[in-house]
Structures are given as structure tokens and as C-alpha cells.
Design a protein around this motif. Structure first.
Motif, PDB file in Angstrom:
ATOM      1  N   ARG A 251       0.832  -1.206   0.000  1.00 16.57           N
ATOM      2  CA  ARG A 251       0.000   0.000   0.000  1.00 16.57           C
ATOM      3  C   ARG A 251       0.866   1.255   0.000  1.00 16.57           C
ATOM      4  N   ASP A 255       1.217   3.780  -3.297  1.00 17.24           N
ATOM      5  CA  ASP A 255       0.901   5.215  -3.207  1.00 17.24           C
ATOM      6  C   ASP A 255       2.081   6.068  -3.655  1.00 17.24           C
ATOM      7  N   ASN A 373      -6.347   7.847 -10.091  1.00 13.88           N
ATOM      8  CA  ASN A 373      -6.758   7.428  -8.757  1.00 13.88           C
ATOM      9  C   ASN A 373      -6.233   6.025  -8.463  1.00 13.88           C
ATOM     10  N   THR A 375      -6.967   3.953  -5.968  1.00 15.17           N
ATOM     11  CA  THR A 375      -8.042   3.025  -5.624  1.00 15.17           C
ATOM     12  C   THR A 375      -8.728   2.496  -6.885  1.00 15.17           C
ATOM     13  N   ARG A 379      -8.945  -1.273  -8.428  1.00 17.48           N
ATOM     14  CA  ARG A 379     -10.283  -1.809  -8.710  1.00 17.48           C
ATOM     15  C   ARG A 379     -10.379  -2.314 -10.145  1.00 17.48           C
TER      16      ARG A 379
END
Length: 399
Positions: A251, A255, A373, A375, A379
Motif C-alpha cells: 500500500r 501510493d 486514482n 483506488t 479496482r
């Protein structure tokens, strides 16, 4: 300066020396009780013997010169640089050979016998003990200079203090030699003044070292703590089964990479994939075999990706690969290479009869001007992975 030294009462100075080094020894034993480092214990023993030696020397003012007040006193005083050397050996993780220990024992015995023989001479005992002490104080300094790494300010202080004590004692020996050769030039008062001066500086230098060693130990403890914290941090970021960075590390890295590539308007892709029908492997062969498959897969992946790519464990039988500065078309090629590599690899366990092949399904997504993005990036990779599974598995899909 000479008048100040001559005005100091020698008996009072020696008594203060005895008390000072008794306190030093107790302090060091207290520190040893907390840290349990043997080099602190050696230094404490040296302080106690140094104090005892000067206590016997002080007895000279009561009972005159005899075997206790001169030969034995000087042997005990000589134990201070010897034990200081043992302390430094212990700190550096070195052991002195039996030959060196034998030489030290011989010097101590010879010193006692020699001083017993000439103890009533006015000059020779002082010259001899100053030379021997000067040599023995130089040895810890030489050891630290040669073997201590890295050399911080505390290490340099210990080196300098030992060489300073050695120099003072050798200078004293030289002055006493002049007094022996030209007795009319140096009287008893000057001899006592020199003894007081050397003793005062000796006390200062040894006291400074007594403080340096616990500080040095503290700095070493800090380094050990920093290394331990780094290891704990590494362990918290590494999956213990596969040795790959875990989801927590993923994570953070994801980022960071996404922010860097977005800021510099560079493409950035990820591959999300999992092993097909992995539950059947666990059910048929057991979890140990399943764990072996995951470890083999992780090792294989690290060989198949590019040097710039980063393989991470996403969770369970799922893995993610971060591909810096990679467009979707190039990411597809990398994913296809991984798919072929896994499907062609012969997985096995300790039992030769347990050998089989495994396939994997892949989803690819790319961070670009139209998708900034993180996220959403993950996804979309997940959606592509799901589509690869629904379309028959063992394939790569791009979202």
C-alpha cells in the motif's frame, strides 16, 4: 604551576584517589548490573585494584617503605592499565592469547621481585614503574586506534586519554632519570611535585575514561536498538512465507509510485493475479504443499519480472506486480510472460510423487492521464482479473 603542585598535600590527594576509584568501581558495577557487558566489569575491577594499590601506597606514610607499600602497591596500580586493556579487548570482541597473558603475568611477577630488591633506592623504583605504566597505558590506545570501527568522538577520546597518560608517565620517568644522573639538579620536593602532578592528571584521564565507556556502551545500545527496530520494521513489511513485501508494504509503495508517476506525467501499470484453483491444491495435497507452491511461485516471479518491477504478495494466493514507467501494452507482455512461466513450471514437494502444474489468471490496469486514482487503478485490475477467470482462467485481461 609548580608552586600549586607543591602546595597539594600528597596524603590527602592519595586518599581522595582511593575514594574516587572506589566510587568509580561501584558505579561501573551498577552499570554492569543493568547492561551485563563484560568490558564494564573489567574496568570496575581495574578501578578497585587501582584504589587498593594507592591505599597500600598511602600506608607508606605510616609504616615506611616495605613489601606492601612499594612492590605490592605498584603491582596493583599497574593492574589498572592491564584491566583497561582487558576491557577494550572485551568491547572489541577480541581475546588475548595465552602468550600475551603469560607475558603480563611475567611482567607483574618481575615488577614485584625487582621492586622488592631495589625498593629503598631513591630514583629507580619511580623510573621503572613510570616506564612500565606508560607502556601498558599505550597498549589500550593502540588497540582502539587499530581495531575500533567506526571511530566516533568517544573512541577518539579514549585513544587520546591513554596516549596522554602514557606520555606523562614516560616524561616523569625521563625527569627521574635526570635526577638519578644529576642528583644535585632535582631535590625531593621536585620529585614529590612531579608525582602529585602526574597523579592529578592520571586521575583526570582515567576518570574521563570511566565516563567514556558507559557513554560508548550507551551509543552501542542505541545502534543495536536502531538495528532491531529496522529489523522489526522489515519483518512487519515482509510476508514470512514467500519473503515478498506484504500488503502493508504494498500500500505504501503503491501510493508512492502512483504519486511520482502522476506528478511527472509518466505511465504506471500494475498486474494483479492469483493462482487458479488453489483451494483444490490445499484440499487434495494439504496446506504444506499449498505453502510450497506459493513459495515456489514467489521465487519464480522474481526471476521472470524486469529489474525495475516489484513483486508483492497481495493476500492468500494473490500477487501484485508494480511496473514503473510502463504502458498497458508493455504490461500485457510482462503479464503474458509471467502466465507462461507459471503454467510451464513443474511444482513439486518433498515427496517426488507430488508434482503438478499450476496456472494463473491476470488482470492489468494502467495509471495515465485518464486514470489518476490509485483506488480505481486497483479496482480495475481486480475487474480485469475477474474477467480472466470467468473467460476460462490461465489468461491475461486488460481493463
Amino acid at each position: 604551576m609548580t608552586n600549586i603542585l607543591l602546595s597539594v598535600d600528597l596524603k590527602t590527594l592519595i586518599l581522595l584517589t582511593v575514594l574516587n576509584f572506589l566510587i568509580n568501581g561501584i558505579f561501573l558495577l551498577f552499570v554492569f548490573g543493568i547492561r551485563h557487558r563484560s568490558f564494564i566489569q573489567w574496568l570496575a575491577y581495574g578501578c578497585f585494584l587501582f584504589a587498593l594499590g594507592w591505599l597500600f601506597f598511602l600506608y607508606r606514610f605510616v609504616n615506611g617503605i616495605n613489601l606492601i607499600t612499594l612492590p605490592l602497591a605498584n603491582v596493583l596500580i599497574l593492574a589498572m592499565p592491564i584491566f583497561l586493556g582487558f576491557s577494550i579487548d572485551s568491547f572489541l570482541g577480541k581475546r588475548r592469547s595465552k602468550i600475551i597473558l603469560g607475558v603480563i603475568a611475567f611482567v607483574l611477577l618481575f615488577t614485584f621481585l625487582f621492586l622488592s630488591w631495589i625498593m629503598h633506592d631513591k630514583w629507580i623504583p619511580g623510573m621503572y614503574t613510570s616506564i612500565i605504566n606508560g607502556i601498558f597505558y599505550s597498549i589500550p590506545g593502540i588497540y582502539m586506534l587499530k581495531f575500533a570501527t567506526p571511530k566516533n568522538i568517544i573512541v577518539w577520546a579514549i585513544i587520546g586519554l591513554n596516549f596522554l597518560i602514557s606520555l606523562l608517565l614516560i616524561v616523569r620517568s625521563f625527569i627521574l632519570l635526570l635526577g638519578w644522573l644529576y642528583p644535585d639538579t632535582i631535590n625531593e620536593t621536585i620529585v614529590m611535585g612531579i608525582l602529585v602532578g602526574v597523579l592529578c592528571l592520571n586521575i583526570i584521564c582515567i576518570n574521563a575514561q570511566v565516563l567514556c565507556f558507559p557513554i560508548l556502551d550507551f551509543t552501542e545500545a542505541q545502534k543495536e536498538l536502531i538495528l532491531a527496530n529496522r529489523k522489526l520494521e522489515d519483518l512487519s513489511n515482509i510476508d514470512d512465507l514467500t519473503g515478498l513485501p506484504n500488503r502493508r508494504a504494498l500500500r505504501v509503495k503503491l501510493d508512492q509510485e502512483a504519486a511520482y508517476h502522476a506528478e511527472n506525467n509518466l505511465p504506471f501499470s500494475i498486474i494483479l493475479f492469483d493462482l487458479d484453483h488453489f483451494k483444490l491444491i490445499n484440499d487434495k495435497f494439504g496446506h504444506l504443499v499449498g505453502d510450497s507452491v506459493l513459495k515456489n511461485a514467489a521465487s519464480l516471479l522474481k526471476q521472470l519480472v524486469r529489474p525495475s518491477d516489484l513483486v508483492m504478495r497481495y493476500g492468500g494466493e494473490e500477487f501484485m506486480v508494480l511496473l514503473p514507467e510502463t504502458e498497458s501494452s508493455e504490461a500485457f507482455i510482462v503479464a503474458e510472460r509471467l502466465r507462461l512461466g507459471i503454467s510451464q513450471f513443474q511444482f513439486s514437494y518433498s515427496d517426488p510423487s507430488v508434482a503438478f502444474q499450476v496456472t494463473a489468471s491476470f488482470g492489468v490496469s494502467t495509471l495515465n492521464a485518464n486514470l489518476l486514482n490509485v483506488t480505481e487503478l486497483v479496482r480495475r485490475a481486480d475487474i480485469a482479473l475477474y474477467r480472466a477467470k470467468t473467460e476460462g482462467r490461465n489468461r491475461v485481461c486488460i481493463e
